[in-house]
Design a protein around this motif. Structure first.
Motif, PDB file in Angstrom:
ATOM      1  N   GLY A   1     -60.142  72.274   0.761  1.00  0.00           N
ATOM      2  CA  GLY A   1     -60.174  72.719   2.144  1.00  0.00           C
ATOM      3  C   GLY A   1     -60.598  71.670   3.160  1.00  0.00           C
ATOM      4  N   MET A   2     -60.836  70.447   2.719  1.00  0.00           N
ATOM      5  CA  MET A   2     -61.220  69.356   3.628  1.00  0.00           C
ATOM      6  C   MET A   2     -60.203  68.227   3.479  1.00  0.00           C
ATOM      7  N   SER A   3     -60.023  67.469   4.537  1.00  0.00           N
ATOM      8  CA  SER A   3     -59.126  66.312   4.423  1.00  0.00           C
ATOM      9  C   SER A   3     -59.799  65.242   3.563  1.00  0.00           C
ATOM     10  N   ILE A   4     -58.972  64.435   2.944  1.00  0.00           N
ATOM     11  CA  ILE A   4     -59.476  63.370   2.064  1.00  0.00           C
ATOM     12  C   ILE A   4     -60.392  62.431   2.834  1.00  0.00           C
ATOM     13  N   GLN A   5     -60.046  62.135   4.069  1.00  0.00           N
ATOM     14  CA  GLN A   5     -60.859  61.211   4.867  1.00  0.00           C
ATOM     15  C   GLN A   5     -62.242  61.794   5.144  1.00  0.00           C
ATOM     16  N   ASN A   6     -62.331  63.080   5.431  1.00  0.00           N
ATOM     17  CA  ASN A   6     -63.638  63.710   5.640  1.00  0.00           C
ATOM     18  C   ASN A   6     -64.467  63.725   4.365  1.00  0.00           C
ATOM     19  N   ILE A   7     -63.820  63.922   3.229  1.00  0.00           N
ATOM     20  CA  ILE A   7     -64.530  63.880   1.947  1.00  0.00           C
ATOM     21  C   ILE A   7     -65.072  62.482   1.703  1.00  0.00           C
TER      22      ILE A   7
ATOM     23  N   ILE B   1     -81.752  57.498  -9.876  1.00  0.00           N
ATOM     24  CA  ILE B   1     -80.865  57.164  -8.767  1.00  0.00           C
ATOM     25  C   ILE B   1     -79.548  56.527  -9.225  1.00  0.00           C
ATOM     26  N   ASN B   2     -79.586  55.627 -10.187  1.00  0.00           N
ATOM     27  CA  ASN B   2     -78.388  54.886 -10.581  1.00  0.00           C
ATOM     28  C   ASN B   2     -77.229  55.779 -11.040  1.00  0.00           C
ATOM     29  N   PRO B   3     -77.451  56.795 -11.871  1.00  0.00           N
ATOM     30  CA  PRO B   3     -76.311  57.654 -12.250  1.00  0.00           C
ATOM     31  C   PRO B   3     -75.681  58.381 -11.059  1.00  0.00           C
ATOM     32  N   LEU B   4     -76.492  58.777 -10.086  1.00  0.00           N
ATOM     33  CA  LEU B   4     -75.948  59.419  -8.888  1.00  0.00           C
ATOM     34  C   LEU B   4     -75.052  58.452  -8.125  1.00  0.00           C
ATOM     35  N   LEU B   5     -75.519  57.224  -7.975  1.00  0.00           N
ATOM     36  CA  LEU B   5     -74.738  56.225  -7.243  1.00  0.00           C
ATOM     37  C   LEU B   5     -73.448  55.875  -7.979  1.00  0.00           C
ATOM     38  N   ILE B   6     -73.511  55.790  -9.283  1.00  0.00           N
ATOM     39  CA  ILE B   6     -72.316  55.493 -10.073  1.00  0.00           C
ATOM     40  C   ILE B   6     -71.309  56.627  -9.950  1.00  0.00           C
ATOM     41  N   ALA B   7     -71.781  57.865  -9.997  1.00  0.00           N
ATOM     42  CA  ALA B   7     -70.882  59.014  -9.883  1.00  0.00           C
ATOM     43  C   ALA B   7     -70.197  59.052  -8.515  1.00  0.00           C
ATOM     44  N   ILE B   8     -70.957  58.844  -7.458  1.00  0.00           N
ATOM     45  CA  ILE B   8     -70.369  58.856  -6.115  1.00  0.00           C
ATOM     46  C   ILE B   8     -69.382  57.706  -5.950  1.00  0.00           C
ATOM     47  N   SER B   9     -69.731  56.530  -6.446  1.00  0.00           N
ATOM     48  CA  SER B   9     -68.835  55.374  -6.332  1.00  0.00           C
ATOM     49  C   SER B   9     -67.537  55.600  -7.100  1.00  0.00           C
ATOM     50  N   SER B  10     -67.619  56.211  -8.271  1.00  0.00           N
ATOM     51  CA  SER B  10     -66.407  56.459  -9.052  1.00  0.00           C
ATOM     52  C   SER B  10     -65.513  57.488  -8.375  1.00  0.00           C
ATOM     53  N   ILE B  11     -66.092  58.494  -7.733  1.00  0.00           N
ATOM     54  CA  ILE B  11     -65.282  59.466  -6.988  1.00  0.00           C
ATOM     55  C   ILE B  11     -64.607  58.792  -5.801  1.00  0.00           C
ATOM     56  N   LEU B  12     -65.328  57.904  -5.117  1.00  0.00           N
ATOM     57  CA  LEU B  12     -64.739  57.185  -3.982  1.00  0.00           C
ATOM     58  C   LEU B  12     -63.570  56.307  -4.415  1.00  0.00           C
ATOM     59  N   VAL B  13     -63.663  55.738  -5.604  1.00  0.00           N
ATOM     60  CA  VAL B  13     -62.583  54.885  -6.098  1.00  0.00           C
ATOM     61  C   VAL B  13     -61.351  55.722  -6.436  1.00  0.00           C
ATOM     62  N   ILE B  14     -61.557  56.903  -6.977  1.00  0.00           N
ATOM     63  CA  ILE B  14     -60.445  57.752  -7.402  1.00  0.00           C
ATOM     64  C   ILE B  14     -59.710  58.378  -6.210  1.00  0.00           C
ATOM     65  N   LEU B  15     -60.422  58.712  -5.151  1.00  0.00           N
ATOM     66  CA  LEU B  15     -59.791  59.361  -4.000  1.00  0.00           C
ATOM     67  C   LEU B  15     -58.774  58.436  -3.343  1.00  0.00           C
ATOM     68  N   PRO B  16     -57.627  58.965  -2.979  1.00  0.00           N
ATOM     69  CA  PRO B  16     -56.606  58.119  -2.338  1.00  0.00           C
ATOM     70  C   PRO B  16     -57.002  57.740  -0.921  1.00  0.00           C
TER      71      PRO B  16
ATOM     72  N   MET C   1     -60.591  57.731  15.470  1.00  0.00           N
ATOM     73  CA  MET C   1     -62.039  57.730  15.504  1.00  0.00           C
ATOM     74  C   MET C   1     -62.621  57.810  14.101  1.00  0.00           C
ATOM     75  N   LEU C   2     -62.017  58.669  13.261  1.00  0.00           N
ATOM     76  CA  LEU C   2     -62.509  58.762  11.888  1.00  0.00           C
ATOM     77  C   LEU C   2     -62.299  57.467  11.122  1.00  0.00           C
ATOM     78  N   ASP C   3     -61.233  56.735  11.472  1.00  0.00           N
ATOM     79  CA  ASP C   3     -61.005  55.433  10.823  1.00  0.00           C
ATOM     80  C   ASP C   3     -62.122  54.461  11.143  1.00  0.00           C
ATOM     81  N   THR C   4     -62.588  54.457  12.378  1.00  0.00           N
ATOM     82  CA  THR C   4     -63.685  53.575  12.785  1.00  0.00           C
ATOM     83  C   THR C   4     -64.978  53.957  12.079  1.00  0.00           C
ATOM     84  N   ILE C   5     -65.253  55.248  12.017  1.00  0.00           N
ATOM     85  CA  ILE C   5     -66.466  55.717  11.331  1.00  0.00           C
ATOM     86  C   ILE C   5     -66.411  55.344   9.864  1.00  0.00           C
TER      87      ILE C   5
END
Length: 92
Positions: A60-66, A35-50, A1-5
């Motif tokens: 304390g959270m699973s990578i998928q939930n993060i 707004i742009n620096p916030l979006l860049i920061a979030i996008s870079s964290i998403l790229v780094i996460l496995p 279910m989390l994969d679909t979300i």
């Protein structure tokens, strides 16, 4: 279910990113400076996460939930930014 979300959020992430890129190219506003620096920061964290679906946890959270949480935050910021750039002096 989390994969679909997560997949649906990735699609929405892509669509909203394309809309935001269009807003950046067409409009030049002071709101984008916030707004742009916030979006860049979030996008870079998403790229780094496995892309791990194993029980890997971080803070304390699973990578998928993060990842799902970061996608949601990104999309709320973009939707707020689109609304803010369409309004005249109402927000920000």
């Amino acid at each position: 279910m989390l994969d679909t979300i997560e997949f649906m959020l990735k699609v929405l992430f892509f669509v909203l990113s394309m809309i935001w890129i269009g807003k950046i190219m067409i409009l030049r506003t002071d709101k984008q400076i916030v707004i742009n620096p916030l979006l860049i920061a979030i996008s870079s964290i998403l790229v780094i996460l496995p892309q791990s679906h194993d029980g890997v946890e971080l803070v304390g959270m699973s990578i998928q939930n993060i990842r799902i949480t970061l996608y949601c935050i990104y999309e709320v910021i973009v939707i707020t930014g689109i609304y803010a750039t369409n309004q005249k002096n109402r927000i920000f």
